[in-house]
Design a protein around this motif. Structure first.
Motif, mmCIF file in Angstrom:
data_model
loop_
_atom_site.group_PDB
_atom_site.id
_atom_site.type_symbol
_atom_site.label_atom_id
_atom_site.label_comp_id
_atom_site.label_asym_id
_atom_site.label_seq_id
_atom_site.Cartn_x
_atom_site.Cartn_y
_atom_site.Cartn_z
ATOM 1 N N ASP A 107 33.225 39.662 40.745
ATOM 2 C CA ASP A 107 33.898 39.822 39.421
ATOM 3 C C ASP A 107 35.404 39.507 39.635
ATOM 4 O O ASP A 107 36.045 39.764 38.633
ATOM 5 N N ILE A 108 36.014 39.160 40.551
ATOM 6 C CA ILE A 108 37.395 39.198 40.793
ATOM 7 C C ILE A 108 37.980 37.868 40.829
ATOM 8 O O ILE A 108 37.571 37.085 41.645
ATOM 9 N N GLN A 109 38.809 37.678 39.868
ATOM 10 C CA GLN A 109 39.675 36.181 39.910
ATOM 11 C C GLN A 109 40.681 36.160 40.972
ATOM 12 O O GLN A 109 41.718 37.020 40.931
ATOM 13 N N SER A 113 40.600 42.404 47.898
ATOM 14 C CA SER A 113 38.975 42.448 47.762
ATOM 15 C C SER A 113 38.169 43.235 48.725
ATOM 16 O O SER A 113 37.486 44.193 48.345
ATOM 17 N N PHE A 144 32.926 43.780 43.861
ATOM 18 C CA PHE A 144 34.259 43.406 44.004
ATOM 19 C C PHE A 144 34.818 42.115 44.733
ATOM 20 O O PHE A 144 35.824 42.012 45.239
ATOM 21 N N GLN A 195 42.591 44.066 37.484
ATOM 22 C CA GLN A 195 41.144 43.672 37.220
ATOM 23 C C GLN A 195 40.288 44.605 37.736
ATOM 24 O O GLN A 195 39.363 44.856 37.275
ATOM 25 N N PHE A 196 40.692 45.657 38.697
ATOM 26 C CA PHE A 196 39.854 46.448 39.365
ATOM 27 C C PHE A 196 39.802 47.697 38.656
ATOM 28 O O PHE A 196 38.832 48.470 38.396
ATOM 29 N N LEU A 252 35.592 38.054 45.477
ATOM 30 C CA LEU A 252 36.183 37.081 44.683
ATOM 31 C C LEU A 252 35.110 36.352 43.714
ATOM 32 O O LEU A 252 33.843 36.414 44.183
ATOM 33 N N SER A 259 44.146 37.419 48.429
ATOM 34 C CA SER A 259 43.484 38.161 47.214
ATOM 35 C C SER A 259 41.947 38.650 47.871
ATOM 36 O O SER A 259 41.590 39.785 47.648
ATOM 37 N N LYS A 302 36.657 49.323 36.511
ATOM 38 C CA LYS A 302 35.249 48.944 36.827
ATOM 39 C C LYS A 302 34.298 50.232 37.488
ATOM 40 O O LYS A 302 34.607 50.890 38.078
#
Lengths: 203, 193, 198
Positions: free
Chosen positions: C164-166, C179, C156, C146-147, C158, C175, C150
């Motif tokens: 933007d991070i799942q 991040s 960045f 995901q990173f 969660l 997680s 970008k």
């Protein structure tokens, strides 16, 4: 003279081989013998320290007063060991991590101080160097023998190369500390048997 | 408190300095032929290891680290241990002659006992605090003495029974016995890390 | 013991220790750089190999150290940057930062494209998360992916914190650790960026 040098060199391999013949330096022999690679690394470190310390002790043997000789010998040995420590860290880092605490512990390896006290302080430098080299290589050979037994039977490899089929289960006991003691004891016993046979034949 | 207790159990039994960490094997072979010498050596080692461990810790934290000369650790530690042994010898000789007569002959042997030097280094490697250093050094040395005394007892019995095969006499049987002892100590694994 | 003997003993001992310490200092001086190099290489190289693909130099040997502040004892703290070069030009800069996770600090290496100010990718270097749950930050490649790509100006955080991070379900704390480490690394990069000259 040359004959003496050869004689002092070769005695380290059978007649006075440590730690198999003399119970000196047992600790590292047990600790770093799970792999042939680490045994070789340890062996060469000891060879270097022995040669350097024997040489230097022999050089200063006339100027050191008897009462402080042990302190002087220990300082010389410790210096040699730290040099090995630094060089190994700089150029053989993975090996340094494997041997870990056993590199500084060469300082208290009885073989090194023993040779300084028993040989190098009474003999000229040439003889002392060959004595150190012989003793050190003899120690290396002993280590490699023990490590070979443990590595081949324990994990089925020699110097990392597989010697048994891939499904060899490995004899884990030999890689554990108690296994080291047992293997080393049995090896000493077989040395005893062999040398007794030789003596009988010569008699 | 519980931490210290676990540390003691671990240092005395589970990570026994002789049987599992392989330090101090020379006296294990050399001075275990009689109970008396095993006791003498054990007591001398407990005394010196505790002193040396704490002294080395203090020097490391107050001298070597602030000056950034940690690489001299090996040289400095062995000199501390050697002079400490000499010092203890002189003090005992002057103040406690009976004790000196019992321990005296073992003291010079201790300088090259890798257990004393090894546990001093382990204290630094494992980042112990001062109290932990004290406890760990003492416990390791007690573990060492315990094995020494056990071994002496076993060897006296084996000697008396006289049934050891000729080839195994002396060092080989001592090492094999040590291996068996190590196995039984390993049975305690899992009680503490 | 006569005075003469005593003096001789002291002189010999002093000389020996001085010579020993002196020669050790010399050896130390010679090997120092190589030891630093070996230590960094041994610890960082596996992660660097994972995160960098197309380069021609040795990023460990070419590492750049920039002083970022002082610690509690007044000693300088350095940020270490590993530049990856191709055809003589720096194509990627790698740096590391860490943030607390569930079981301890999580170390993350971040690869940045300095020309376009974009993340090329991330790799977890050190962690002590719960096996099977928190360790998904390594085992589940889609999380780290995901990173990649970008811009540095992206958020960045969660998604639960508006970013933007799942997060990986069941491993939110781990997680979030990753991040936060990425955010720190990016912040660090932007604070030292003016001093970089490529």
């Amino acid at each position: 003279m040359a004959a003496r040098i050869v004689q002092e060199f070769t005695k380290g391999f059978w007649k006075e081989i440590a730690p198999l013949r003399f119970a000196l330096g047992i600790c590292p022999a047990l600790a770093v013998s799970t792999k042939v690679e680490s045994a070789l690394g340890m062996g060469f470190a000891v060879v270097f320290v022995l040669c350097l310390s024997n040489g230097l002790v022999s050089l200063v043997r006339h100027i050191v007063p008897d009462k402080v000789r042990i302190a002087v010998f220990i300082s010389i040995i410790a210096t040699a060991v730290v040099i090995v420590e630094l060089v190994m860290q700089a150029y053989f880092y993975p090996l340094f991590l494997v041997l870990g605490i056993w590199i500084p512990l060469i300082v208290v390896n009885c073989i090194v101080l023993g040779r300084a006290e028993a040989f190098a302080r009474k003999n000229p430098i040439g003889l002392s160097l060959s004595d150190g080299l012989g003793m050190g290589l003899g120690f290396t050979v002993s280590l490699v023998v023990i490590a070979s037994i443990r590595e081949v039977l324990g994990s089925g490899t020699w110097l990392g190369i597989p010697v048994f089929p891939a499904d060899y289960p490995g004899f884990g006991f030999l890689l554990r500390p108690p296994g080291a003691f047992v293997i080393f004891g049995l090896l000493l016993a077989s040395m005893n048997v062999i040398s007794r046979r030789i003596e009988k034949r010569n008699a | 408190m519980q931490d210290y207790l676990l540390m003691i159990v671990a240092a005395v039994f589970i990570n026994n300095i002789v049987l599992i960490r392989f330090m101090g094997n020379c006296p294990l072979v050399g001075v275990t032929s009689s109970m008396e010498s095993a006791f003498g050596m054990g007591a001398a080692v407990v005394f010196v290891t505790t002193l040396a461990g704490t002294a080395c810790w203090i020097v490391q934290r107050l001298v070597l680290e602030p000056l950034g000369i940690e690489y001299l650790q090996t040289l400095v530690f062995i000199l501390i241990i050697a002079s400490l042994v000499q010092f203890v010898e002189i003090v005992l000789q002057k103040t406690a002659p009976p004790l000196y007569r019992t321990l005296g002959i073992y003291l010079p042997l201790i300088t090259t006992n890798c257990m004393v030097f090894g546990s001093s280094i382990l204290n630094i490697k494992q980042d112990h605090t001062f109290m932990q250093t004290l406890v760990f050094s003492l416990a390791s040395a007690v573990g060492f003495s315990l094995v020494l005394v056990f071994m002496a007892g076993l060897r006296e019995r084996m000697e008396a029974a006289g049934k050891v095969p000729a080839a195994l006499c002396g060092v080989p049987i001592t090492l094999i016995t040590a291996g068996m002892m190590g196995l039984s100590f390993a049975g305690l694994l899992g009680m503490a890390k | 013991m006569t005075l003469r003997e005593l003096i001789r003993m002291i002189v010999v001992l002093t000389c020996v220790t001085v010579v020993c310490a002196g020669s050790l200092a010399a050896v130390r001086l010679v090997t120092r750089e190589q030891i630093d190099y070996q230590q960094i290489k041994f610890i960082k190289e596996p992660a660097l190999k994972k995160i960098l693909t197309d380069y021609e130099n040795d990023p460990v040997a070419d590492r750049i150290q920039i002083e970022t502040g002082k610690d509690a004892r007044g000693r300088p703290v350095y940020a270490t940057l590993f530049p990856a070069k191709k055809g003589g030009a720096v194509v990627t800069v790698v740096l590391e930062a860490s943030a607390p996770g569930y079981g301890g600090p999580i170390g993350v290496m971040v690869a940045i494209d300095p020309k376009n100010d974009r993340l090329r990718g991330i790799a977890v270097t050190t962690q002590s998360e719960t096996p099977g749950l928190g360790t998904k930050i390594i085992d589940d490649p889609s999380f780290g992916a995901q990173f990649a790509g970008k811009p540095l100006s992206a958020n960045f955080q969660l998604a639960s914190a508006g970013g933007d991070i799942q997060a990986i379900s069941g491993a939110t704390v781990s997680s979030n650790g990753v991040s936060q480490a990425v955010i720190r690394a990016v912040g660090l990069y932007q604070s030292v960026k003016p001093e970089l000259k490529f």
